[in-house]
Write a protein that holds these residues in place. Structure first.
Motif, PDB file in Angstrom:
ATOM      1  N   SER A 435       0.814  -1.212   0.000  1.00  0.00           N
ATOM      2  CA  SER A 435       0.000   0.000   0.000  1.00  0.00           C
ATOM      3  C   SER A 435       0.850   1.265   0.000  1.00  0.00           C
ATOM      4  O   SER A 435       0.348   2.344  -0.323  1.00  0.00           O
ATOM      5  CB  SER A 435      -0.932   0.000   1.217  1.00  0.00           C
ATOM      6  OG  SER A 435      -0.180   0.059   2.428  1.00  0.00           O
ATOM      7  N   TYR A 436       2.137   1.187   0.355  1.00  0.00           N
ATOM      8  CA  TYR A 436       3.005   2.357   0.370  1.00  0.00           C
ATOM      9  C   TYR A 436       3.587   2.679  -1.010  1.00  0.00           C
ATOM     10  O   TYR A 436       4.157   3.754  -1.184  1.00  0.00           O
ATOM     11  CB  TYR A 436       4.156   2.160   1.356  1.00  0.00           C
ATOM     12  CG  TYR A 436       3.735   2.239   2.802  1.00  0.00           C
ATOM     13  CD1 TYR A 436       3.702   3.464   3.471  1.00  0.00           C
ATOM     14  CD2 TYR A 436       3.388   1.105   3.506  1.00  0.00           C
ATOM     15  CE1 TYR A 436       3.314   3.540   4.802  1.00  0.00           C
ATOM     16  CE2 TYR A 436       3.004   1.164   4.834  1.00  0.00           C
ATOM     17  CZ  TYR A 436       2.971   2.381   5.482  1.00  0.00           C
ATOM     18  OH  TYR A 436       2.586   2.456   6.799  1.00  0.00           O
ATOM     19  N   LEU A 437       3.488   1.750  -1.974  1.00  0.00           N
ATOM     20  CA  LEU A 437       4.075   1.970  -3.294  1.00  0.00           C
ATOM     21  C   LEU A 437       3.190   2.936  -4.079  1.00  0.00           C
ATOM     22  O   LEU A 437       2.017   2.652  -4.344  1.00  0.00           O
ATOM     23  CB  LEU A 437       4.222   0.645  -4.043  1.00  0.00           C
ATOM     24  CG  LEU A 437       5.088  -0.417  -3.349  1.00  0.00           C
ATOM     25  CD1 LEU A 437       5.167  -1.676  -4.184  1.00  0.00           C
ATOM     26  CD2 LEU A 437       6.477   0.126  -3.055  1.00  0.00           C
ATOM     27  N   THR A 438       3.748   4.057  -4.460  1.00  0.00           N
ATOM     28  CA  THR A 438       2.949   5.114  -5.095  1.00  0.00           C
ATOM     29  C   THR A 438       2.678   4.854  -6.569  1.00  0.00           C
ATOM     30  O   THR A 438       1.772   5.477  -7.141  1.00  0.00           O
ATOM     31  CB  THR A 438       3.677   6.455  -4.945  1.00  0.00           C
ATOM     32  OG1 THR A 438       4.984   6.351  -5.545  1.00  0.00           O
ATOM     33  CG2 THR A 438       3.822   6.828  -3.478  1.00  0.00           C
ATOM     34  N   VAL A 466       0.003   7.153   5.049  1.00  0.00           N
ATOM     35  CA  VAL A 466      -0.221   7.914   3.819  1.00  0.00           C
ATOM     36  C   VAL A 466      -1.479   7.369   3.135  1.00  0.00           C
ATOM     37  O   VAL A 466      -2.113   6.423   3.616  1.00  0.00           O
ATOM     38  CB  VAL A 466       0.996   7.806   2.877  1.00  0.00           C
ATOM     39  CG1 VAL A 466       2.225   8.426   3.525  1.00  0.00           C
ATOM     40  CG2 VAL A 466       1.277   6.358   2.507  1.00  0.00           C
ATOM     41  N   GLN A 467      -1.804   7.967   2.008  1.00  0.00           N
ATOM     42  CA  GLN A 467      -2.952   7.489   1.252  1.00  0.00           C
ATOM     43  C   GLN A 467      -2.618   6.118   0.664  1.00  0.00           C
ATOM     44  O   GLN A 467      -1.721   5.989  -0.161  1.00  0.00           O
ATOM     45  CB  GLN A 467      -3.292   8.469   0.128  1.00  0.00           C
ATOM     46  CG  GLN A 467      -4.478   8.061  -0.733  1.00  0.00           C
ATOM     47  CD  GLN A 467      -5.778   8.020   0.044  1.00  0.00           C
ATOM     48  OE1 GLN A 467      -5.979   8.812   0.955  1.00  0.00           O
ATOM     49  NE2 GLN A 467      -6.638   7.090  -0.291  1.00  0.00           N
ATOM     50  N   PRO A 468      -3.323   5.067   1.044  1.00  0.00           N
ATOM     51  CA  PRO A 468      -2.941   3.724   0.574  1.00  0.00           C
ATOM     52  C   PRO A 468      -3.350   3.496  -0.882  1.00  0.00           C
ATOM     53  O   PRO A 468      -4.396   3.960  -1.327  1.00  0.00           O
ATOM     54  CB  PRO A 468      -3.709   2.798   1.519  1.00  0.00           C
ATOM     55  CG  PRO A 468      -4.896   3.593   1.942  1.00  0.00           C
ATOM     56  CD  PRO A 468      -4.461   5.029   1.982  1.00  0.00           C
ATOM     57  N   PHE A 469      -2.503   2.784  -1.593  1.00  0.00           N
ATOM     58  CA  PHE A 469      -2.749   2.401  -2.985  1.00  0.00           C
ATOM     59  C   PHE A 469      -3.240   3.588  -3.819  1.00  0.00           C
ATOM     60  O   PHE A 469      -4.357   3.585  -4.343  1.00  0.00           O
ATOM     61  CB  PHE A 469      -3.771   1.264  -3.064  1.00  0.00           C
ATOM     62  CG  PHE A 469      -3.327  -0.011  -2.418  1.00  0.00           C
ATOM     63  CD1 PHE A 469      -2.295  -0.758  -2.960  1.00  0.00           C
ATOM     64  CD2 PHE A 469      -3.937  -0.468  -1.258  1.00  0.00           C
ATOM     65  CE1 PHE A 469      -1.892  -1.954  -2.377  1.00  0.00           C
ATOM     66  CE2 PHE A 469      -3.541  -1.646  -0.657  1.00  0.00           C
ATOM     67  CZ  PHE A 469      -2.513  -2.393  -1.210  1.00  0.00           C
ATOM     68  N   PRO A 470      -2.448   4.622  -3.985  1.00  0.00           N
ATOM     69  CA  PRO A 470      -2.950   5.807  -4.703  1.00  0.00           C
ATOM     70  C   PRO A 470      -3.201   5.560  -6.186  1.00  0.00           C
ATOM     71  O   PRO A 470      -4.043   6.219  -6.780  1.00  0.00           O
ATOM     72  CB  PRO A 470      -1.855   6.850  -4.481  1.00  0.00           C
ATOM     73  CG  PRO A 470      -0.622   6.050  -4.229  1.00  0.00           C
ATOM     74  CD  PRO A 470      -1.058   4.810  -3.518  1.00  0.00           C
ATOM     75  N   GLN A 471      -2.468   4.614  -6.817  1.00  0.00           N
ATOM     76  CA  GLN A 471      -2.603   4.389  -8.247  1.00  0.00           C
ATOM     77  C   GLN A 471      -3.132   2.998  -8.583  1.00  0.00           C
ATOM     78  O   GLN A 471      -3.168   2.635  -9.766  1.00  0.00           O
ATOM     79  CB  GLN A 471      -1.233   4.568  -8.941  1.00  0.00           C
ATOM     80  CG  GLN A 471      -0.632   5.938  -8.799  1.00  0.00           C
ATOM     81  CD  GLN A 471      -1.434   6.984  -9.548  1.00  0.00           C
ATOM     82  OE1 GLN A 471      -2.117   6.690 -10.522  1.00  0.00           O
ATOM     83  NE2 GLN A 471      -1.358   8.229  -9.081  1.00  0.00           N
ATOM     84  N   ILE A 494      -9.605   3.685   0.997  1.00  0.00           N
ATOM     85  CA  ILE A 494      -8.925   4.126  -0.224  1.00  0.00           C
ATOM     86  C   ILE A 494      -9.796   5.145  -0.950  1.00  0.00           C
ATOM     87  O   ILE A 494     -11.013   5.240  -0.721  1.00  0.00           O
ATOM     88  CB  ILE A 494      -8.613   2.930  -1.147  1.00  0.00           C
ATOM     89  CG1 ILE A 494      -9.910   2.277  -1.644  1.00  0.00           C
ATOM     90  CG2 ILE A 494      -7.757   1.906  -0.430  1.00  0.00           C
ATOM     91  CD1 ILE A 494      -9.665   1.192  -2.671  1.00  0.00           C
ATOM     92  N   SER A 495      -9.166   5.902  -1.830  1.00  0.00           N
ATOM     93  CA  SER A 495      -9.881   6.962  -2.549  1.00  0.00           C
ATOM     94  C   SER A 495     -10.611   6.440  -3.775  1.00  0.00           C
ATOM     95  O   SER A 495     -11.515   7.109  -4.279  1.00  0.00           O
ATOM     96  CB  SER A 495      -8.886   8.048  -2.972  1.00  0.00           C
ATOM     97  OG  SER A 495      -7.867   7.501  -3.804  1.00  0.00           O
ATOM     98  N   VAL A 510      -8.805   1.011 -17.340  1.00  0.00           N
ATOM     99  CA  VAL A 510      -9.658   1.294 -16.183  1.00  0.00           C
ATOM    100  C   VAL A 510      -9.788   2.803 -16.042  1.00  0.00           C
ATOM    101  O   VAL A 510      -8.786   3.542 -16.135  1.00  0.00           O
ATOM    102  CB  VAL A 510      -9.073   0.660 -14.909  1.00  0.00           C
ATOM    103  CG1 VAL A 510      -9.945   0.957 -13.703  1.00  0.00           C
ATOM    104  CG2 VAL A 510      -8.947  -0.851 -15.098  1.00  0.00           C
ATOM    105  N   ALA A 511     -10.989   3.250 -15.814  1.00  0.00           N
ATOM    106  CA  ALA A 511     -11.223   4.685 -15.659  1.00  0.00           C
ATOM    107  C   ALA A 511     -10.536   5.198 -14.404  1.00  0.00           C
ATOM    108  O   ALA A 511     -10.359   4.469 -13.410  1.00  0.00           O
ATOM    109  CB  ALA A 511     -12.726   4.975 -15.610  1.00  0.00           C
ATOM    110  N   ALA A 512     -10.165   6.456 -14.432  1.00  0.00           N
ATOM    111  CA  ALA A 512      -9.510   7.064 -13.278  1.00  0.00           C
ATOM    112  C   ALA A 512     -10.472   7.118 -12.099  1.00  0.00           C
ATOM    113  O   ALA A 512     -11.666   7.389 -12.252  1.00  0.00           O
ATOM    114  CB  ALA A 512      -9.017   8.463 -13.634  1.00  0.00           C
ATOM    115  N   GLY A 513      -9.920   6.845 -10.919  1.00  0.00           N
ATOM    116  CA  GLY A 513     -10.725   6.884  -9.717  1.00  0.00           C
ATOM    117  C   GLY A 513     -11.504   5.611  -9.444  1.00  0.00           C
ATOM    118  O   GLY A 513     -12.413   5.615  -8.601  1.00  0.00           O
TER     119      GLY A 513
END
Length: 868
Positions: A435-438, A466-471, A494-495, A510-513
């Protein structure tokens, strides 16, 4: 008559090859002396008598011998003078024609020519009364069809190939019998024969000296040929323990004695090695001497381990070791600094010790073969952290346990991780570390049956600071015991929005978000099925929300819609009625004028209705909130509805190509990412806001202005500031993709300063990655050539590497223009895609980029620039 005279008067007969042993008693014919004698026989064989010879004086005591019939043999292996006595049937009829010639005074007679004529009957010769055998008629072999002839040729070809393979040893040794056989001849290497028409292994290795690329795939090799080290490095490697007797490679038969395939100034370092689909069981430690190798493909071999010196290949970028029997990797393998793509699937690995090279108790290895102990080359510079450049790791189909993966030393730039078909076990700590890998966007752990919901607790990401799994875009847990409820509880922080229905094929689709999660048994569904289910779900949510709102508070009654305006009755005159009934006259033209007047009135009413509609609300109809895209229709002549009135959507929109002043006031202006403006050529102008000159639309990444009839300077721009291209650069600093195809741009306003602002990041600009200029009227690329000469040439000493590193342009499309000369300075630009088809220049020729693509074109231009 003497024997010579009798022999000269014989009759030659064409017969089969074999000589038939016939009796000599019935083969004598007594021919009377006459000018011409005709012999008719039912035999199908034609006998031709030779021309008359000189008369001879026979002995007075011996009677005249009759002439003997000769059979000429057509066989090429026997002389044509061989004779055969032919028995003649008593049914032979002699027809003699008398002549007035006086007989010679000599006792000898001159025989006349004898011609045997065939009868129409094809019956064989009858057996004479004296029991002597007749000459059998020559018969022609049975005729073959086309299919039989083809089958016969194929059988002969197969037999010839089998004989060639069986006798290759004897043919190569140069002897035909046992007299010339020798053990040395049998020990000599045999020339290779490849069924695919490929050159031999030695010839392939020699060619690699000038190309830097070696492909020896599917050659059934037990190891990397020693000839590779001898030809390229002049080094003889040590014999391998697993391959003590390496099969020798024969010399290249086409190579001249004492000549090399490449001179020292043409030789290139080996950068590409492909040896897949062989039987390689071990690699030579000297493989590390090829320090320039960037790609190695050893897929589908029998490797059980790698030499420790393999970690000295510090330039290695792509490595494929899949489908082998590897059980471990060298100690310093995870310290390769440039490795980007690694495939170690289908092996027998049990751990991924990323931190092993950096642990204090790691045992020191033997000195590197590239170190100063052996050569004068510098020491190996290894990475200071595990695989700093690794982006893709495929470790599927192994025996790796999650506890054997160093969670605290994962590669920081890892984007794709594939661990399917591994007995992972408890993956809680592994998921927390991932989850820390950006940059991680794909994780696959499918078909690992021991993973369940207990490994995804609700507190899985609670300790992440931090924000987990940002991408992260794809999480594949197919055919495991994980459920949707467990994933929803574990990934609640997650976001991204979880999607359990979309296909998990490519993270770029995959669509963003959104985060696509696959759990349970995968069910492949079509796109229309997913869209239909989502539509039904939205309808249900709306109905349930409306019912709840109705229960909470009664909905106020809406005012009734205004009644439609009364339609004016159409009063037809008599001449109109007559025209409708088919009475064409002067009234038909009057009717046309009346219909035109009615149409003008309807158009005036439509314009009045359009004026009452709010333009910003009309723009929102073309907004797609899911993809953050605004697509405006073309500003071509207004479409007509069924009644002839223009469409309201087209009539209320502004006709300017870029109505930026109206777009910036929309609520979606700050989140707009894609703006598509195609075919808006009615008014090629930019409608800009009045307050300032930008920047606007801070999130805009893709701008399409295709087919809009834009010039170098349009209304709303200034030629001193770069014209159209310079205005777009200032207005939208976050652009990544700019498409200006099929316009009227000539390139005169594309100065070096404007292109520098587009192609370099900095000063609040993201930097352009793709620039499309296809189908314009450009006559040259002078601005781009000046940019390449001022930034990337050897004479630009005031430009540092940091400034050059901010170059972002990857793709440039200048197809279908009028470019007459392609400057050589363009070969200095670090472009990945450069499209130049459909222009006027003839140098370089088309085959340069058709065969080798952009890389070959840029290399050709660079070489032309360096040549005097």
């Amino acid at each position: 008559m003497n024997r010579s005279a009798a022999t000269s008067d014989t009759t030659s007969l064409k017969a089969p090859r074999s000589r038939l042993p016939l009796s000599n008693s019935s083969s004598r014919l007594t021919v009377p002396q006459a000018a011409s004698t005709r012999l008719t026989t039912p035999s199908p064989t034609r006998l031709t008598h030779p021309s008359p010879t000189r008369p001879t004086n026979p002995s007075p005591t011996r009677p005249t011998n009759p002439p003997r019939t000769h059979l000429s043999n057509p066989s090429p292996t026997r002389p044509s003078s061989s004779t055969l006595r032919v028995p003649v049937s008593p049914a032979v009829r002699l027809r003699t024609t008398s002549t007035n010639a006086k007989p010679s005074s000599s006792t000898s007679t001159v025989p006349s020519p004898i011609r045997l004529r065939k009868k129409s009957s094809a019956e064989p010769l009858a057996v004479p009364r004296n029991g002597e055998p007749e000459l059998p008629a020559p018969t022609k072999g049975p005729s073959m069809s086309v299919k039989e002839a083809i089958a016969l040729k194929r059988a002969e070809a197969k037999k010839a190939m089998a004989a060639q393979k069986a006798g290759s040893r004897s043919a190569s040794s140069g002897w035909d019998g046992l007299e010339g056989a020798s053990p040395a001849a049998w020990a000599a290497p045999v020339a290779e024969s490849d069924d695919l028409g490929r050159p031999s292994v030695r010839e392939t290795i020699e060619r690699a000296r000038s190309s830097g690329s070696l492909n020896i795939a599917s050659r059934d090799l037990p190891c990397i040929p020693s000839a590779l080290f001898e030809i390229h490095l002049s080094v003889t490697p040590e014999k391998l323990a697993s391959v003590p007797d390496e099969p020798p490679l024969p010399e290249n038969p086409t190579k001249k004695a004492g000549s090399n395939s490449a001179t020292w100034y043409d030789q290139q370092d080996l950068t590409f090695l492909r040896a897949r689909n062989n039987q390689i069981v071990e690699l030579q430690p000297e493989i590390s001497l090829f320090g320039s190798l960037k790609t190695i493909d050893l897929q589908n071999n029998r490797l059980a381990s790698l030499p420790d010196s393999f970690a000295d290949l510090t330039s290695l970028v792509n490595l494929d070791l899949s489908h082998n029997t590897l059980t471990r990797l060298p100690p310093y393998f995870f310290a390769l600094p440039a490795l980007s793509t690694l495939s170690i699937s289908h092996n027998a690995l049990t751990a991924l010790p990323f931190n092993m090279p950096f642990e204090p108790d790691t045992k020191a290895t033997a000195p590197s073969r590239r170190s100063s102990d052996f050569f004068s080359a510098p020491d190996i510079k290894r990475a200071t952290r595990p695989l700093p450049s690794l982006a893709s790791l495929d470790a599927s189909h192994n025996k790796i346990d999650a506890s054997a993966i160093h969670h605290d030393a994962l590669p920081l730039h890892l984007a794709s991780l594939n661990l399917i078909y591994n007995p992972l076990g408890d993956v809680t700590q592994l998921m927390t570390s991932l989850s820390y890998l950006t940059q991680l966007n794909e994780v696959r752990m499918s078909k690992c049956g021991d993973i369940n919901d207990t490994h995804f607790p609700s507190t899985l990401l609670s300790s992440v600071s931090v924000q987990p799994f940002p991408q992260l875009a794809i999480l594949d847990l197919e055919e495991t015991r994980v459920t949707q409820a467990g994933i929803s509880a574990a990934f609640a922080n997650i976001s991204q929005a979880l999607d359990f229905e979309a296909p998990a094929t490519d993270p770029r689709a995959v669509a963003a978000g959104r985060l696509v999660v696959v759990v349970g048994k995968r069910i492949i569904r079509e796109a229309w099925e997913i869209e239909a289910d989502q539509h039904v779900q939205r309808l249900r949510e709306r109905r349930s929300a409306a019912n709840l709102h109705q229960d909470a508070a009664p909905t106020p009654e809406l005012p009734p819609p205004p009644p439609p305006p009364p339609l004016r009755p159409v009063i037809k005159e008599q001449w109109e009625i007559d025209a409708e009934q088919g009475l064409f006259s002067e009234g038909a033209r009057r009717r046309a004028r009346a219909q035109a007047a009615q149409r003008e009135g309807e158009e005036a009413e439509a314009e009045a209705r359009a004026a009452s509609v709010d333009v910003p609300s009309a723009l929102s109809r073309h907004w797609d909130a899911r993809t953050h895209t605004l697509t405006l229709p073309s500003s071509s002549p207004a479409r007509r509805t069924t009644r002839g009135a223009p469409s309201p959507d087209d009539s209320i929109l502004p006709r300017a190509t870029l109505p930026l002043a109206l777009i910036t006031v929309q609520p979606f202006a700050n989140t707009l990412r894609v703006l598509e403006l195609r075919g808006r050529r009615a008014e090629p102008t930019f409608l800009l806001p009045d307050e300032n000159s930008g920047p606007f639309l801070p999130q805009l990444e893709i701008l399409t202005l295709e087919g809009c009839a834009l010039n170098d300077v349009v209304s709303g721009t200034d030629v001193t500031n770069g014209g159209t291209l310079g205005a777009l650069t200032r207005l939208f600093p976050s652009l990544h993709n700019l498409d200006l195809s099929y316009n009227d741009l000539t390139g005169n306003a594309f100065s070096c300063g404007v292109l520098k602002q587009l192609a370099f990041a900095g000063d609040g600009r993201a930097g352009l990655k793709r620039l499309g200029l296809c189908g314009n009227k450009m006559g040259g690329l002078d601005g781009l050539s000046e940019l390449a000469r001022s930034i990337f040439s050897a004479g630009a000493k005031d430009i540092d590497e940091e400034q050059r590193g901010r170059w972002t342009l990857e793709e440039l499309d200048v197809r279908e223009n009028s470019i007459a000369v392609l400057p050589s300075e363009l070969g200095l630009l670090p472009l990945e895609v450069f499209l130049v088809d459909g222009n006027l220049f003839r140098v370089p020729p088309r085959r340069v980029w058709e065969r080798e693509g952009t890389k070959g074109l840029m290399a050709w231009l660079g070489a032309r620039l360096e040549s005097p």
